[in-house]
Motif scaffolding. Structure first.
Motif, mmCIF file in Angstrom:
data_model
loop_
_atom_site.group_PDB
_atom_site.id
_atom_site.type_symbol
_atom_site.label_atom_id
_atom_site.label_comp_id
_atom_site.label_asym_id
_atom_site.label_seq_id
_atom_site.Cartn_x
_atom_site.Cartn_y
_atom_site.Cartn_z
ATOM 1 N N GLU A 91 -37.078 -9.912 4.624
ATOM 2 C CA GLU A 91 -35.947 -10.802 4.057
ATOM 3 C C GLU A 91 -34.708 -9.794 3.442
ATOM 4 O O GLU A 91 -33.796 -10.234 3.474
ATOM 5 N N ARG A 92 -35.461 -8.948 2.647
ATOM 6 C CA ARG A 92 -34.562 -8.244 1.992
ATOM 7 C C ARG A 92 -33.672 -6.922 3.021
ATOM 8 O O ARG A 92 -32.571 -7.009 2.913
ATOM 9 N N THR A 93 -34.358 -6.586 3.788
ATOM 10 C CA THR A 93 -33.810 -5.258 4.730
ATOM 11 C C THR A 93 -33.498 -5.740 5.983
ATOM 12 O O THR A 93 -32.675 -4.959 6.774
ATOM 13 N N GLY A 94 -34.241 -6.703 6.583
ATOM 14 C CA GLY A 94 -34.048 -6.901 8.077
ATOM 15 C C GLY A 94 -34.621 -5.890 8.939
ATOM 16 O O GLY A 94 -34.734 -6.010 10.231
ATOM 17 N N ILE A 95 -35.680 -5.260 8.106
ATOM 18 C CA ILE A 95 -36.579 -4.324 9.044
ATOM 19 C C ILE A 95 -38.230 -4.720 8.832
ATOM 20 O O ILE A 95 -38.456 -4.682 7.561
ATOM 21 N N TYR A 96 -38.975 -4.517 9.716
ATOM 22 C CA TYR A 96 -40.398 -4.841 9.338
ATOM 23 C C TYR A 96 -40.957 -3.393 9.052
ATOM 24 O O TYR A 96 -40.759 -2.462 9.820
ATOM 25 N N PRO A 97 -41.476 -3.560 7.949
ATOM 26 C CA PRO A 97 -42.119 -2.117 7.317
ATOM 27 C C PRO A 97 -43.424 -1.795 8.054
ATOM 28 O O PRO A 97 -43.920 -2.618 8.689
ATOM 29 N N GLU A 98 -43.459 -0.594 8.175
ATOM 30 C CA GLU A 98 -44.829 -0.034 8.572
ATOM 31 C C GLU A 98 -45.419 1.022 7.384
ATOM 32 O O GLU A 98 -44.808 1.735 7.212
ATOM 33 N N TYR A 99 -46.831 0.831 7.456
ATOM 34 C CA TYR A 99 -47.344 1.552 6.392
ATOM 35 C C TYR A 99 -48.714 2.315 7.195
ATOM 36 O O TYR A 99 -49.335 1.512 8.011
ATOM 37 N N LEU A 100 -49.212 3.213 6.648
ATOM 38 C CA LEU A 100 -50.438 3.667 6.896
ATOM 39 C C LEU A 100 -51.204 3.544 5.749
ATOM 40 O O LEU A 100 -51.105 3.917 4.872
ATOM 41 N N THR A 144 -55.661 2.478 8.694
ATOM 42 C CA THR A 144 -55.253 1.259 9.113
ATOM 43 C C THR A 144 -53.735 1.441 9.288
ATOM 44 O O THR A 144 -53.148 1.961 8.250
ATOM 45 N N PHE A 145 -53.211 0.891 10.477
ATOM 46 C CA PHE A 145 -51.865 1.114 10.882
ATOM 47 C C PHE A 145 -51.475 -0.484 10.651
ATOM 48 O O PHE A 145 -51.653 -1.363 11.251
ATOM 49 N N GLN A 146 -50.514 -0.533 9.465
ATOM 50 C CA GLN A 146 -50.133 -2.062 9.038
ATOM 51 C C GLN A 146 -48.565 -2.180 9.437
ATOM 52 O O GLN A 146 -47.648 -1.325 9.112
ATOM 53 N N GLN A 147 -48.084 -3.172 10.054
ATOM 54 C CA GLN A 147 -46.809 -3.651 10.404
ATOM 55 C C GLN A 147 -46.571 -4.973 9.822
ATOM 56 O O GLN A 147 -47.305 -5.929 9.900
ATOM 57 N N GLY A 148 -45.263 -5.200 9.509
ATOM 58 C CA GLY A 148 -44.780 -6.324 9.009
ATOM 59 C C GLY A 148 -44.886 -6.560 7.448
ATOM 60 O O GLY A 148 -45.350 -5.930 6.734
ATOM 61 N N GLY A 149 -44.392 -7.665 7.030
ATOM 62 C CA GLY A 149 -44.170 -8.079 5.554
ATOM 63 C C GLY A 149 -42.856 -8.845 5.334
ATOM 64 O O GLY A 149 -42.078 -8.413 5.582
ATOM 65 N N MET A 150 -42.957 -10.029 5.091
ATOM 66 C CA MET A 150 -41.773 -11.132 5.250
ATOM 67 C C MET A 150 -41.000 -10.768 3.930
ATOM 68 O O MET A 150 -39.849 -10.658 4.184
ATOM 69 N N ARG A 151 -41.496 -10.316 2.597
ATOM 70 C CA ARG A 151 -40.613 -10.018 1.832
ATOM 71 C C ARG A 151 -39.588 -8.869 1.884
ATOM 72 O O ARG A 151 -38.479 -8.971 1.669
ATOM 73 N N GLU A 152 -40.298 -7.984 2.572
ATOM 74 C CA GLU A 152 -39.458 -6.584 2.730
ATOM 75 C C GLU A 152 -38.415 -7.078 3.801
ATOM 76 O O GLU A 152 -37.107 -6.675 3.903
ATOM 77 N N SER A 210 -57.639 0.970 12.721
ATOM 78 C CA SER A 210 -57.224 -0.467 12.753
ATOM 79 C C SER A 210 -55.906 -0.722 12.876
ATOM 80 O O SER A 210 -55.003 0.110 12.269
ATOM 81 N N PHE A 211 -55.285 -1.774 13.504
ATOM 82 C CA PHE A 211 -54.042 -2.001 13.668
ATOM 83 C C PHE A 211 -54.001 -3.614 12.895
ATOM 84 O O PHE A 211 -54.643 -4.683 13.419
ATOM 85 N N GLU A 212 -52.920 -3.749 12.024
ATOM 86 C CA GLU A 212 -52.787 -4.869 11.469
ATOM 87 C C GLU A 212 -51.480 -5.394 11.286
ATOM 88 O O GLU A 212 -50.400 -4.948 10.960
ATOM 89 N N MET A 213 -51.272 -6.597 11.535
ATOM 90 C CA MET A 213 -50.194 -7.436 11.687
ATOM 91 C C MET A 213 -49.920 -8.612 10.516
ATOM 92 O O MET A 213 -50.935 -9.095 10.341
ATOM 93 N N ARG A 214 -48.933 -8.216 9.686
ATOM 94 C CA ARG A 214 -48.542 -9.185 8.607
ATOM 95 C C ARG A 214 -47.451 -10.093 8.708
ATOM 96 O O ARG A 214 -46.417 -9.709 9.309
ATOM 97 N N ASP A 215 -47.333 -11.188 7.875
ATOM 98 C CA ASP A 215 -46.428 -11.790 8.047
ATOM 99 C C ASP A 215 -45.525 -11.739 6.653
ATOM 100 O O ASP A 215 -45.989 -11.432 5.928
#
Length: 92
Positions: free
Chosen positions: A16-25, A6-14, A87-92
């Motif tokens: 808000e801290r960094t200004g960059i949407y994180p990406e994970y596998l 799964t390719f995961q993008q996003g995450g509000m906590r990170e 799979s591709f997943e977008m998170r808030d």
């Protein structure tokens, strides 16, 4: 041997801290409790998935698709395989 990826993008906590949407596998080995979460730091990216300190799989991510190969106990590797579904997943 099949890994669910799964390719995961996003995450509000990170964000808000960094200004960059994180990406994970996210890698999951069906039928077992083994899973790995790898942060994408650059594209393309390569690395190893380890279990108890021993490399089990090697992966290569080109920015859009991921392929992997099994690392054998003698240190050699099988041929590269692409995941049958990624799979591709977008998170808030």
């Amino acid at each position: 041997m099949c890994l669910n990826i799964t390719f995961q993008q996003g995450g509000m906590r990170e964000f808000e801290r960094t200004g960059i949407y994180p990406e994970y596998l996210l890698f999951n080995l069906p039928g077992t409790y083994q899973s790995w979460r790898i942060k994408i730091k650059k594209k393309p990216q390569q690395g190893f998935l380890k279990s108890k300190g021993i490399s089990v799989f090697e992966y290569s991510f080109d920015g859009q698709w991921c392929k992997f190969r099994k690392v054998k106990s003698d240190g050699s590797s099988s041929e590269w395989r692409e995941s049958e579904n990624m799979s591709f997943e977008m998170r808030d």
